[in-house]
Write a protein that holds these residues in place. Structure first.
Motif, PDB file in Angstrom:
ATOM      1  N   CYS A  94      -6.019   6.294  -2.728  1.00 39.04           N
ATOM      2  CA  CYS A  94      -5.432   6.461  -4.065  1.00 39.04           C
ATOM      3  C   CYS A  94      -5.724   5.247  -4.925  1.00 39.04           C
ATOM      4  O   CYS A  94      -5.966   4.136  -4.436  1.00 39.04           O
ATOM      5  CB  CYS A  94      -3.925   6.700  -3.984  1.00 39.04           C
ATOM      6  N   VAL A  95      -5.732   5.481  -6.230  1.00 38.37           N
ATOM      7  CA  VAL A  95      -5.920   4.445  -7.243  1.00 38.37           C
ATOM      8  C   VAL A  95      -4.634   4.358  -8.043  1.00 38.37           C
ATOM      9  O   VAL A  95      -3.969   5.377  -8.294  1.00 38.37           O
ATOM     10  CB  VAL A  95      -7.115   4.781  -8.156  1.00 38.37           C
ATOM     11  N   ALA A  96      -4.268   3.164  -8.452  1.00 39.89           N
ATOM     12  CA  ALA A  96      -3.021   2.964  -9.194  1.00 39.89           C
ATOM     13  C   ALA A  96      -3.012   3.810 -10.464  1.00 39.89           C
ATOM     14  O   ALA A  96      -4.019   3.869 -11.185  1.00 39.89           O
ATOM     15  CB  ALA A  96      -2.844   1.493  -9.536  1.00 39.89           C
ATOM     16  N   PRO A  97      -1.912   4.483 -10.759  1.00 39.16           N
ATOM     17  CA  PRO A  97      -1.813   5.242 -12.010  1.00 39.16           C
ATOM     18  C   PRO A  97      -2.154   4.367 -13.214  1.00 39.16           C
ATOM     19  O   PRO A  97      -1.722   3.217 -13.305  1.00 39.16           O
ATOM     20  CB  PRO A  97      -0.341   5.681 -12.027  1.00 39.16           C
TER      21      PRO A  97
ATOM     22  N   GLU B  58      -7.943  -5.251  -4.853  1.00 38.63           N
ATOM     23  CA  GLU B  58      -7.086  -6.028  -5.741  1.00 38.63           C
ATOM     24  C   GLU B  58      -7.843  -6.476  -6.984  1.00 38.63           C
ATOM     25  O   GLU B  58      -9.061  -6.697  -6.948  1.00 38.63           O
ATOM     26  CB  GLU B  58      -6.549  -7.256  -5.001  1.00 38.63           C
ATOM     27  N   ASP B  59      -7.106  -6.640  -8.063  1.00 38.75           N
ATOM     28  CA  ASP B  59      -7.630  -7.193  -9.304  1.00 38.75           C
ATOM     29  C   ASP B  59      -7.642  -8.717  -9.169  1.00 38.75           C
ATOM     30  O   ASP B  59      -6.592  -9.346  -8.978  1.00 38.75           O
ATOM     31  CB  ASP B  59      -6.731  -6.754 -10.463  1.00 38.75           C
ATOM     32  N   LEU B  60      -8.823  -9.314  -9.260  1.00 30.97           N
ATOM     33  CA  LEU B  60      -8.943 -10.756  -9.064  1.00 30.97           C
ATOM     34  C   LEU B  60      -8.229 -11.553 -10.146  1.00 30.97           C
ATOM     35  O   LEU B  60      -7.796 -12.688  -9.910  1.00 30.97           O
ATOM     36  CB  LEU B  60     -10.422 -11.153  -9.030  1.00 30.97           C
ATOM     37  N   ARG B  61      -8.102 -10.993 -11.338  1.00 37.25           N
ATOM     38  CA  ARG B  61      -7.474 -11.737 -12.435  1.00 37.25           C
ATOM     39  C   ARG B  61      -5.959 -11.746 -12.324  1.00 37.25           C
ATOM     40  O   ARG B  61      -5.319 -12.745 -12.663  1.00 37.25           O
ATOM     41  CB  ARG B  61      -7.887 -11.143 -13.779  1.00 37.25           C
ATOM     42  N   THR B  62      -5.381 -10.630 -11.871  1.00 36.85           N
ATOM     43  CA  THR B  62      -3.915 -10.520 -11.853  1.00 36.85           C
ATOM     44  C   THR B  62      -3.318 -10.500 -10.460  1.00 36.85           C
ATOM     45  O   THR B  62      -2.119 -10.697 -10.300  1.00 36.85           O
ATOM     46  CB  THR B  62      -3.482  -9.233 -12.567  1.00 36.85           C
ATOM     47  N   GLY B  63      -4.151 -10.238  -9.448  1.00 38.00           N
ATOM     48  CA  GLY B  63      -3.638 -10.096  -8.090  1.00 38.00           C
ATOM     49  C   GLY B  63      -3.044  -8.733  -7.810  1.00 38.00           C
ATOM     50  O   GLY B  63      -2.561  -8.473  -6.700  1.00 38.00           O
ATOM     51  N   ALA B  64      -3.063  -7.842  -8.800  1.00 39.85           N
ATOM     52  CA  ALA B  64      -2.432  -6.525  -8.647  1.00 39.85           C
ATOM     53  C   ALA B  64      -3.232  -5.655  -7.673  1.00 39.85           C
ATOM     54  O   ALA B  64      -4.467  -5.694  -7.640  1.00 39.85           O
ATOM     55  CB  ALA B  64      -2.333  -5.822  -9.992  1.00 39.85           C
ATOM     56  N   LEU B  65      -2.512  -4.858  -6.897  1.00 38.38           N
ATOM     57  CA  LEU B  65      -3.136  -3.874  -6.019  1.00 38.38           C
ATOM     58  C   LEU B  65      -3.503  -2.658  -6.857  1.00 38.38           C
ATOM     59  O   LEU B  65      -2.634  -2.036  -7.469  1.00 38.38           O
ATOM     60  CB  LEU B  65      -2.163  -3.488  -4.909  1.00 38.38           C
ATOM     61  N   VAL B  66      -4.792  -2.313  -6.894  1.00 36.54           N
ATOM     62  CA  VAL B  66      -5.254  -1.230  -7.765  1.00 36.54           C
ATOM     63  C   VAL B  66      -5.757  -0.017  -6.988  1.00 36.54           C
ATOM     64  O   VAL B  66      -5.965   1.050  -7.573  1.00 36.54           O
ATOM     65  CB  VAL B  66      -6.352  -1.705  -8.733  1.00 36.54           C
ATOM     66  N   CYS B  67      -5.942  -0.159  -5.680  1.00 39.86           N
ATOM     67  CA  CYS B  67      -6.453   0.949  -4.873  1.00 39.86           C
ATOM     68  C   CYS B  67      -6.153   0.628  -3.412  1.00 39.86           C
ATOM     69  O   CYS B  67      -6.097  -0.549  -3.022  1.00 39.86           O
ATOM     70  CB  CYS B  67      -7.958   1.111  -5.084  1.00 39.86           C
ATOM     71  N   CYS B  68      -5.950   1.656  -2.627  1.00 38.64           N
ATOM     72  CA  CYS B  68      -5.786   1.443  -1.192  1.00 38.64           C
ATOM     73  C   CYS B  68      -6.189   2.702  -0.436  1.00 38.64           C
ATOM     74  O   CYS B  68      -6.244   3.796  -0.995  1.00 38.64           O
ATOM     75  CB  CYS B  68      -4.359   1.036  -0.836  1.00 38.64           C
ATOM     76  N   PHE B  69      -6.497   2.527   0.814  1.00 33.81           N
ATOM     77  CA  PHE B  69      -6.724   3.648   1.723  1.00 33.81           C
ATOM     78  C   PHE B  69      -6.561   3.134   3.142  1.00 33.81           C
ATOM     79  O   PHE B  69      -6.440   1.932   3.383  1.00 33.81           O
ATOM     80  CB  PHE B  69      -8.108   4.274   1.510  1.00 33.81           C
TER      81      PHE B  69
ATOM     82  N   ALA C  65       0.833  -1.205   0.000  1.00 30.30           N
ATOM     83  CA  ALA C  65       0.000   0.000   0.000  1.00 30.30           C
ATOM     84  C   ALA C  65       0.864   1.250   0.000  1.00 30.30           C
ATOM     85  O   ALA C  65       0.587   2.216  -0.726  1.00 30.30           O
ATOM     86  CB  ALA C  65      -0.932  -0.014   1.211  1.00 30.30           C
ATOM     87  N   GLN C  66       1.925   1.259   0.780  1.00 31.27           N
ATOM     88  CA  GLN C  66       2.816   2.419   0.834  1.00 31.27           C
ATOM     89  C   GLN C  66       3.506   2.646  -0.513  1.00 31.27           C
ATOM     90  O   GLN C  66       3.725   3.792  -0.926  1.00 31.27           O
ATOM     91  CB  GLN C  66       3.845   2.227   1.943  1.00 31.27           C
ATOM     92  N   ALA C  67       3.846   1.551  -1.194  1.00 33.45           N
ATOM     93  CA  ALA C  67       4.465   1.686  -2.518  1.00 33.45           C
ATOM     94  C   ALA C  67       3.476   2.263  -3.526  1.00 33.45           C
ATOM     95  O   ALA C  67       3.831   3.124  -4.345  1.00 33.45           O
ATOM     96  CB  ALA C  67       4.993   0.334  -2.985  1.00 33.45           C
ATOM     97  N   LEU C  68       2.213   1.793  -3.478  1.00 39.40           N
ATOM     98  CA  LEU C  68       1.206   2.338  -4.379  1.00 39.40           C
ATOM     99  C   LEU C  68       0.959   3.807  -4.085  1.00 39.40           C
ATOM    100  O   LEU C  68       0.832   4.627  -5.009  1.00 39.40           O
ATOM    101  CB  LEU C  68      -0.100   1.547  -4.238  1.00 39.40           C
TER     102      LEU C  68
END
Length: 245
Positions: free
Chosen positions: A104-107, A54-65, A23-26
């Motif tokens: 925030c949402v991933a760029p 998270e994106d269920l298909r890729t596992g990528a973190l797409v948003c955090c708070f 989350a801190q990296a995002l």
């Protein structure tokens, strides 16, 4: 651990130091740029609960708070927002509160379902804990306030905080849009330049401070934003409950 799905996304609470580091990296990528190897971290991370989408298909973190629960307004001095705004009026608020921060949402991610899932997470937290007010800082990218003149004019015209809760100026560098702007807003331009999170707050009956803080560290302008749960229009409230699952 709770989950709300919309299309291809889910939310969950951070469950490990690695989750918080992600989350801190995002946050660093979203607020400061960079290649994702650096982190945006502060002392509030240790006292907050972190939520990941998270994106269920890729596992990528797409948003955090992150969220900071407060038993009542008397605890508001513990919040991140209290560093930047004079919140003595809100210290009299009697109900439970949650500060929603570092949203925030991933760029490069623009799927509206991401925001819907994030609001589903917030709705679940509200339902589970009996929260009566959400608050936080809603950020505009960059520090050129006049580039957002229509958005700020719209906030002045329609969305200022009730006088009983109005935050006071505390930060050294602010744009007092409620005093300075004398224009009628171009509504279309205002909505196009307003952050999606802030638009969501306003659609539910949220309100803002009468000034924006110029945060040169994060390269943002932000307004204090409050939302009283009891003021959410019934149709919006039903939609939120549906998202909460």
């Amino acid at each position: 651990m709770g989950f709300t799905r919309a299309a291809r996304y889910r939310w969950r609470h951070a469950a490990s130091p690695e989750d918080i580091a992600a989350a801190q990296a995002l946050r660093h990528r979203a607020f400061r740029g960079g290649d994702g190897t650096e982190r945006d971290a502060d002392a509030f991370d240790a006292i907050c609960t972190h939520v990941l989408v998270e994106d269920l298909r890729t596992g990528a973190l797409v948003c955090c708070f992150r969220i900071l629960p407060l038993a009542h307004g008397g605890e508001i001095g513990r919040s991140y927002s209290a560093q930047h705004y004079g919140l003595s009026a809100l210290s009299a608020y009697p109900g439970r509160m949650i500060e929603l921060g570092r949203f925030c949402v991933a760029p490069g991610v623009s799927d509206p379902d991401v925001l819907r899932v994030a609001w589903g997470a917030v709705a679940r937290l509200v339902e589970d804990t009996g929260v009566e007010m959400l608050f936080g800082c809603s950020s505009f990218r960059g520090t050129d306030a006049l580039s957002y003149a229509d958005a700020f004019a719209m906030l002045k015209a329609h969305h200022l905080a009730p006088p009983r809760w109005l935050p006071q100026v505390k930060a050294p560098d602010v744009f007092r849009f409620a005093r300075r702007l004398r224009r009628a807003p171009d509504v279309r331009r205002a909505l196009l330049t307003m952050p999606p999170l802030l638009r969501s707050y306003l659609a539910m009956g949220g309100w803002v401070s009468d000034h924006a803080v110029v945060d040169r560290d994060l390269n943002t302008l932000h307004v204090f934003t409050g939302l009283e749960i009891g003021a959410i229009p019934p149709a919006r409230a039903r939609a939120l409950r549906a998202l909460a699952g």
